[in-house]
Design a protein around this motif. Structure first.
Motif, short mmCIF file in Angstrom:
data_model
loop_
_atom_site.label_atom_id
_atom_site.label_comp_id
_atom_site.label_asym_id
_atom_site.label_seq_id
_atom_site.Cartn_x
_atom_site.Cartn_y
_atom_site.Cartn_z
N HIS A 1 -68.14 -37.32 -30.35
CA HIS A 1 -67.03 -36.40 -30.36
C HIS A 1 -67.43 -35.02 -29.53
O HIS A 1 -68.30 -34.53 -29.71
CB HIS A 1 -66.38 -36.00 -31.65
N THR A 2 -66.86 -35.12 -28.42
CA THR A 2 -67.16 -33.98 -27.42
C THR A 2 -66.10 -32.96 -27.14
O THR A 2 -66.44 -31.98 -26.51
CB THR A 2 -67.74 -34.38 -26.05
N GLY A 3 -64.90 -33.27 -27.79
CA GLY A 3 -63.95 -32.29 -27.75
C GLY A 3 -64.21 -31.12 -28.53
O GLY A 3 -64.78 -30.89 -29.22
N SER A 4 -63.38 -29.88 -28.07
CA SER A 4 -63.31 -28.59 -28.92
C SER A 4 -62.58 -28.42 -30.06
O SER A 4 -62.73 -27.59 -30.80
CB SER A 4 -63.02 -27.63 -27.86
N GLY A 5 -61.67 -29.36 -30.37
CA GLY A 5 -61.11 -29.65 -31.38
C GLY A 5 -61.35 -30.20 -32.64
O GLY A 5 -62.61 -30.09 -32.74
N THR A 6 -60.54 -30.97 -33.44
CA THR A 6 -60.92 -31.66 -34.66
C THR A 6 -60.88 -33.00 -34.52
O THR A 6 -59.65 -33.63 -33.94
CB THR A 6 -60.24 -31.22 -35.78
N LEU A 7 -61.93 -34.03 -34.78
CA LEU A 7 -61.64 -35.50 -35.05
C LEU A 7 -61.68 -35.81 -36.32
O LEU A 7 -62.61 -35.52 -37.09
CB LEU A 7 -62.97 -36.10 -34.36
N LEU B 1 -73.96 -41.84 -34.42
CA LEU B 1 -72.73 -40.67 -34.45
C LEU B 1 -73.18 -39.42 -33.86
O LEU B 1 -74.02 -38.91 -34.45
CB LEU B 1 -72.32 -40.85 -35.93
N THR B 2 -72.34 -38.91 -32.89
CA THR B 2 -72.71 -37.50 -32.52
C THR B 2 -71.50 -36.79 -32.32
O THR B 2 -70.56 -37.14 -31.90
CB THR B 2 -73.23 -37.80 -30.77
N ASN B 3 -71.87 -35.43 -32.87
CA ASN B 3 -70.73 -34.51 -32.92
C ASN B 3 -71.15 -33.36 -32.24
O ASN B 3 -72.00 -32.48 -32.72
CB ASN B 3 -70.45 -34.21 -34.46
N SER B 4 -70.88 -33.25 -30.75
CA SER B 4 -71.57 -32.39 -30.06
C SER B 4 -70.81 -30.80 -29.96
O SER B 4 -71.20 -30.02 -29.37
CB SER B 4 -71.93 -32.63 -28.74
N ALA B 5 -69.51 -30.91 -30.33
CA ALA B 5 -68.49 -29.79 -30.26
C ALA B 5 -67.47 -29.94 -31.47
O ALA B 5 -67.30 -31.25 -31.84
CB ALA B 5 -67.91 -29.81 -28.86
N GLY B 6 -66.81 -28.76 -31.58
CA GLY B 6 -65.69 -29.14 -32.47
C GLY B 6 -65.94 -29.64 -34.00
O GLY B 6 -67.30 -29.25 -34.28
N THR B 7 -65.00 -29.92 -34.67
CA THR B 7 -65.26 -30.61 -36.19
C THR B 7 -64.69 -31.91 -36.27
O THR B 7 -63.91 -32.47 -35.35
CB THR B 7 -63.95 -29.68 -36.66
N ALA C 1 -78.64 -42.79 -35.77
CA ALA C 1 -78.75 -41.50 -35.93
C ALA C 1 -77.74 -40.69 -36.10
O ALA C 1 -76.69 -41.18 -35.10
CB ALA C 1 -79.79 -41.03 -34.64
N ILE C 2 -77.60 -39.72 -36.78
CA ILE C 2 -76.33 -38.60 -36.76
C ILE C 2 -76.97 -37.51 -36.18
O ILE C 2 -77.73 -36.82 -36.69
CB ILE C 2 -76.07 -38.42 -38.14
N THR C 3 -76.33 -36.91 -35.11
CA THR C 3 -76.46 -35.85 -34.32
C THR C 3 -75.39 -34.84 -34.31
O THR C 3 -74.23 -34.99 -33.93
CB THR C 3 -76.99 -35.96 -32.84
N ASN C 4 -75.77 -33.77 -34.88
CA ASN C 4 -74.60 -32.79 -34.93
C ASN C 4 -74.77 -31.20 -34.42
O ASN C 4 -75.81 -30.80 -35.01
CB ASN C 4 -74.12 -32.60 -36.69
N SER C 5 -74.04 -30.85 -33.48
CA SER C 5 -74.35 -29.26 -33.15
C SER C 5 -72.83 -28.66 -33.22
O SER C 5 -72.95 -27.68 -32.63
CB SER C 5 -74.90 -29.35 -31.75
N GLY C 6 -72.02 -29.43 -33.88
CA GLY C 6 -70.77 -28.63 -34.28
C GLY C 6 -70.53 -28.46 -35.74
O GLY C 6 -71.55 -28.11 -36.24
N THR C 7 -69.53 -29.16 -36.21
CA THR C 7 -69.31 -29.07 -37.62
C THR C 7 -68.98 -30.53 -38.16
O THR C 7 -68.06 -31.20 -37.74
CB THR C 7 -68.03 -28.20 -37.96
N LEU D 1 -75.84 -26.28 -38.84
CA LEU D 1 -75.29 -27.24 -37.94
C LEU D 1 -73.87 -27.18 -38.11
O LEU D 1 -73.21 -27.66 -37.21
CB LEU D 1 -75.71 -28.50 -38.95
N ASP D 2 -73.08 -26.56 -39.01
CA ASP D 2 -71.61 -26.51 -38.81
C ASP D 2 -71.18 -25.27 -39.28
O ASP D 2 -69.86 -25.04 -39.36
CB ASP D 2 -71.17 -27.55 -40.16
N GLY D 3 -71.70 -24.06 -39.05
CA GLY D 3 -71.04 -22.81 -39.16
C GLY D 3 -70.97 -22.28 -40.66
O GLY D 3 -70.50 -21.10 -40.78
N ALA D 4 -71.28 -23.09 -41.40
CA ALA D 4 -70.89 -23.01 -43.11
C ALA D 4 -72.38 -22.17 -43.65
O ALA D 4 -73.21 -22.21 -42.91
CB ALA D 4 -70.52 -23.92 -43.71
N THR D 5 -72.10 -21.73 -44.70
CA THR D 5 -73.24 -20.84 -45.40
C THR D 5 -73.95 -21.83 -46.43
O THR D 5 -74.99 -21.66 -46.82
CB THR D 5 -73.07 -19.56 -45.93
#
Length: 237
Positions: free
Chosen positions: A119-125, A138-144, A157-163, A209-213
């Motif tokens: 998932h490379t889009g800026s929105g939500t999948l 599974l790679t989430n490189s942007a958005g949610t 592997a699961i790689t996440n740099s979005g949410t 990883l996801d902007g949450a606390t």
């Protein structure tokens, strides 16, 4: 709707500015050129065969019957993925969701739906209706990425740099003992021996990883990297 539409023999570029509909016969994509479907793709019968070239679906992909074979080249979708039937042959390639808004995914079954997903889009999948199985990475490189109360099983592997978020009772099931979850800098922060990941909010130092606390994980897992300075809540063991 019948016969064969062949762009492969002469390796020609194919572009459709309107909706491309395969209701019978066979559409064969090029082995080196790009098939660009700017109005989306509907497969309601027959066969859509991707080759080594790229297939770029700039719109919704609707799949109700027939056969859809992913190309071994780039396969990108910017709209919804709506599968209600048919046979999807995922091959060894990656399906890339690159839309800017909310993209929904109805995987159409409970096993073998995708190989690699990015998932490379800026929105939500967001998953809808069905669970999904990712037999590769599974790679989430942007958005949610929102599993929306449904299960996602990932063997690689699961790689996440979005949410990555879970808004219901579903789980992200990490099925491979040796697979890792990495942060945006490529550092592995945990390796799962087994278990279900319900809500990923793991933090590695200043890498959130996801902007949450909150850092909440459900399932059985093994931590192999230091989480010094960070908090981790374990809901089950």
């Amino acid at each position: 709707s019948a016969g064969t539409f062949d762009t492969d023999t002469n390796d020609l570029v194919f572009t459709s500015t309107g909706l491309a509909t395969i209701s019978g016969g066979t559409f064969t994509a090029s082995s080196s050129a790009t098939a660009t479907l700017d109005g989306g793709l509907t497969v309601s019968g027959g066969t859509f065969t991707g080759a080594a070239g790229a297939v770029d679906v700039n719109g919704a992909l609707t799949f109700s019957s027939g056969t859809l074979t992913a190309p071994s080249g780039t396969f990108s979708v910017s709209g919804n993925w709506a599968r209600t039937g048919g046979t999807f042959t995922e091959g060894s390639n990656t399906v890339t969701f690159d839309g800017s808004g909310t993209q929904t995914v109805n995987s159409g079954g409970s096993g073998g739906e995708f190989n690699n997903v990015s998932h490379t889009g800026s929105g939500t999948l967001q998953l809808t209706t069905n669970t999904a199985t990712v037999s590769g990475t599974l790679t989430n490189s942007a958005g949610t990425l929102d599993t929306n109360g449904l299960d996602v099983t990932v063997t690689g592997a699961i790689t996440n740099s979005g949410t990555i978020t879970e808004t219901g009772s579903g789980e992200i099931i990490h099925a491979a003992p040796s697979a890792t979850l990495t942060n945006s800098s490529g550092t592995a922060v945990t390796t799962y021996a087994s278990g279900d990941l319900v809500f990923i909010t793991l933090v590695d130092e200043d890498e959130n990883l996801d902007g949450a606390t909150a850092n909440t994980v459900n399932g059985t897992f093994t931590i192999t990297a230091s989480l010094s300075g960070d908090s981790l809540t374990i809901n089950s063991t």
